[in-house]
Each structure stands twice: as structure tokens, then as C-alpha cells.
Design an enzyme around this catalytic site. Structure first.
Site, PDB file in Angstrom:
ATOM      1  N   GLU A   1       0.821  -1.207   0.000  1.00 18.92           N
ATOM      2  CA  GLU A   1       0.000   0.000   0.000  1.00 18.92           C
ATOM      3  C   GLU A   1       0.859   1.262   0.000  1.00 18.92           C
ATOM      4  O   GLU A   1       0.517   2.264  -0.646  1.00 18.92           O
ATOM      5  CB  GLU A   1      -0.952  -0.004   1.196  1.00 18.92           C
ATOM      6  CG  GLU A   1      -2.118  -0.982   1.080  1.00 18.92           C
ATOM      7  CD  GLU A   1      -1.705  -2.430   1.339  1.00 18.92           C
ATOM      8  OE1 GLU A   1      -2.467  -3.336   0.952  1.00 18.92           O
ATOM      9  OE2 GLU A   1      -0.625  -2.648   1.931  1.00 18.92           O
TER      10      GLU A   1
ATOM     11  N   HIS B   1     -11.282  -6.305   7.670  1.00 20.78           N
ATOM     12  CA  HIS B   1     -11.641  -6.139   6.258  1.00 20.78           C
ATOM     13  C   HIS B   1     -13.025  -5.509   6.070  1.00 20.78           C
ATOM     14  O   HIS B   1     -13.621  -5.645   5.004  1.00 20.78           O
ATOM     15  CB  HIS B   1     -11.633  -7.499   5.542  1.00 20.78           C
ATOM     16  CG  HIS B   1     -10.285  -8.136   5.466  1.00 20.78           C
ATOM     17  ND1 HIS B   1      -9.699  -8.741   6.535  1.00 20.78           N
ATOM     18  CD2 HIS B   1      -9.407  -8.248   4.427  1.00 20.78           C
ATOM     19  CE1 HIS B   1      -8.512  -9.221   6.168  1.00 20.78           C
ATOM     20  NE2 HIS B   1      -8.313  -8.928   4.894  1.00 20.78           N
TER      21      HIS B   1
END
Length: 333
Positions: free
Chosen positions: A66, A135
Site C-alpha cells: 500500500e 476487512h
């Protein structure tokens, strides 16, 4: 007389079309993220077909990093490109907060306005699919608390397309939060205008007119509030539903006009209630309209816990229609 046939599509397809339109308009627009190129087209298939059409130079599959994705996007934006970076799950933005808050959000200010960062960070978010605590979160308040970032959260396919194209061509970095449960569910499908269709950031949409209470919301909770408005109407309470669509900037004028009319407000969002964006909305409404409010502003949000994995507990975490109805009734005591 010519008529335009409705183009009913799910949000996932509308987002794909938005990127297709933007890439066709400007060859400086490119996509980057994990697995976004063919054959997968992204874990949710949102970028399906775009690497075939535009090539892998403009639809770039990245390593699982990321920090690298956002860092590369910041650098490309500074260099004059318009990157659309995908962070697969919103929980993962914590890994790249330095790149987001210390670089993307601040470079325009630190350069005296000479260097803009026209980039979009697309990310999926939301509970309800049994993905568990790591998540499923909505973390929009992180970005709201970082001056220099803009934040958009659509509630319909048309707004998803219109807001995304506007975000891609905005001179500032935009965190674009996509409710993952709405991607391909036909229950959320809707008519989407063709071509270069844009919805301006900072312009709310009143999706239900009412006179007794204002429900201020965004994202998937717009649909929860619409259902609550129907339930309240059966009891003789007229609820107005205001969809913010973007929360930085947010349409303060529209919110204040609605609450000034109804004298009551309930703020609804999926994110954890404590320190959520609803607290800012509640505070601003109280500051501006305290003397004319018939009751204190109520907040409805997720429970102050990590999102459970078990399906029944995950559902209990989420704000429900009954929660909104109960909050409205508190304003009528």
C-alpha cells in the site's frame, strides 16, 4: 421527440464506466493497484476490461504494498498525471497514512499552492459480508481529520459514476470510499447517465422530502434511512433524507436548510459512532441552529467495537432501520 432509454446497472459497472470515460478524455489518467489488470480485473472486478482497452501502461498491476501504491501515485500526480490508486480494503489505509496525510494532503499547502496533487484513492469498505474485523471498517473520519484531503462516498450507481469522474479531474487528492456490498447487488442497481456525467463534490442530494425530522446520512446508510422514512411515514412522521454524497467538502447550506425546516435531526452513518463524522455534523448543527432546534441532534452509528466475524453479531454492529426510527422518536419526546 427523442427519448433516452434507462441504463440500469450496478454500482460496480458504473465505477468501471467512470474510469473508462476519464481515461478516454485524458491520457494522463491511469490506474494502479493490486491485481487490477487482466485476467482478474480487480478482486471485485471493478477494473475488468480496462487493461485490455488501454494497455498495462495505464492499468498497472502493483506489488502488495500500500505504501508503494500511494507513494507512486503522489509522485505521479506531482509530475502532472492523474492517478487513480486502488487500496483493496479500506482497513489497509492505515499502512499508508504517512503517504496520505503527510504527502498527498499537505504538498499543495507546503508549496504555497504551486504544486497540486490530483489523485484519487479508491477503496472498498463496509460490513455485512462476514469479512471480519480487519476487512470491513469505514474509516472516513481518518481522512476527514487530515486537512487537504477530500472525501466522497456514493450511495447510488449514478452518483458513483458522477462523483468518481469529478474526483479524477479535481486538483486535490480525493479518498473515494465505495460501499462494497453495493458493487454488484441488483437491489442497489439504478439508472446511470451515459458519457461524461459529473456530480460536483460538496453538493448534497435530498432523496426524500419531509417536514418533521431530517435524516442526514451518506453511503449505504442512505438506503437504511429511506426505509426508516417509510416506516415513520406509516406512523404519521414525515422524515426528510439528505444524502451528503461527499463529506469533505460537505454541503453545510443544504443540511442547515433542511434542519431549520424540520427543527429535528438524526445523523446516521455505518462507521463507529464514537468520534465519527456524525459528531462533527451534530456539533455544527447545534452551533448554528441551537436556538431553533426542537430537540437535541441524535446520532446513529456502528457500535464502538471491532466488527465481529459472526454474521448475526456483524448485523448487530450495523445501524438498523429500527435504530433510526428509535432515534427519531427520541427527538419527538
Amino acid at each position: 421527440m427523442t427519448t433516452t432509454e434507462p441504463r440500469i446497472m450496478p454500482m460496480g459497472m458504473a465505477l468501471n464506466e467512470a474510469m473508462d470515460v476519464a481515461m478516454g478524455l485524458d491520457d494522463k489518467v491511469f490506474l494502479l493497484g493490486e491485481d487490477i489488470a487482466e485476467p482478474s480485473g480487480g478482486v471485485y472486478k471493478i477494473t475488468k476490461g480496462l487493461s485490455t482497452k488501454y494497455g498495462t501502461d495505464r492499468v498497472r498491476k502493483t506489488p502488495i504494498s500500500e505504501q508503494a501504491i500511494i507513494g507512486a501515485a503522489v509522485g505521479a500526480a506531482i509530475a502532472g498525471y492523474k492517478p487513480v490508486a486502488e487500496i483493496m480494503i479500506m482497513d489497509f489505509i492505515g499502512v499508508c497514512l504517512d503517504q496520505i496525510t503527510n504527502h498527498a494532503a499537505k504538498i499543495r499547502y507546503m508549496s504555497g499552492g504551486q504544486t497540486t496533487v490530483p489523485m484519487v484513492i479508491r477503496t472498498s469498505a463496509g460490513a455485512g459480508r462476514g469479512f471480519g474485523a480487519q476487512h470491513s471498517e469505514l474509516l472516513e473520519a481518518f481522512a476527514v481529520h487530515s486537512p487537504g484531503m477530500k472525501v466522497a462516498i456514493p450511495s447510488s450507481p449514478a452518483d458513483a459514476k458522477g462523483l468518481l469522474i469529478s474526483s479524477i479531474f479535481d486538483p486535490d487528492p480525493v479518498l473515494f470510499v465505495e460501499p462494497m456490498l453495493m458493487y454488484w447487488d441488483p437491489a442497489y442497481a439504478g439508472d446511470v447517465p451515459a458519457g461524461d456525467y459529473r456530480v460536483p463534490l460538496g453538493k448534497a442530494n435530498t432523496v426524500v422530502e419531509g417536514k418533521d425530522v431530517s435524516l442526514i446520512t451518506y453511503g449505504r446508510q442512505v438506503h437504511t434511512c429511506k426505509q426508516a422514512a417509510e416506516a415513520l411515514a406509516a406512523e404519521g412522521i414525515s422524515a426528510e433524507v439528505v444524502d451528503l454524497r461527499s463529506i469533505v467538502p460537505w454541503d453545510e447550506a443544504a443540511v442547515m436548510a433542511s434542519v431549520a425546516k424540520t427543527k429535528r435531526a438524526v445523523v446516521v452513518h455505518e462507521a463507529v459512532t464514537r468520534c465519527g463524522f456524525g459528531a462533527e455534523l451534530s456539533s455544527r448543527i447545534h452551533e448554528e441552529l441551537f436556538g431553533s432546534l426542537a430537540a437535541p441532534v441524535q446520532r446513529v452509528g456502528g457500535k464502538n467495537i471491532p466488527i465481529p466475524y459472526a454474521k448475526n453479531l456483524e448485523t448487530a454492529f450495523l445501524p438498523q432501520v429500527d435504530d433510526v426510527v428509535a432515534a427519531v422518536k427520541k427527538t419527538n419526546k
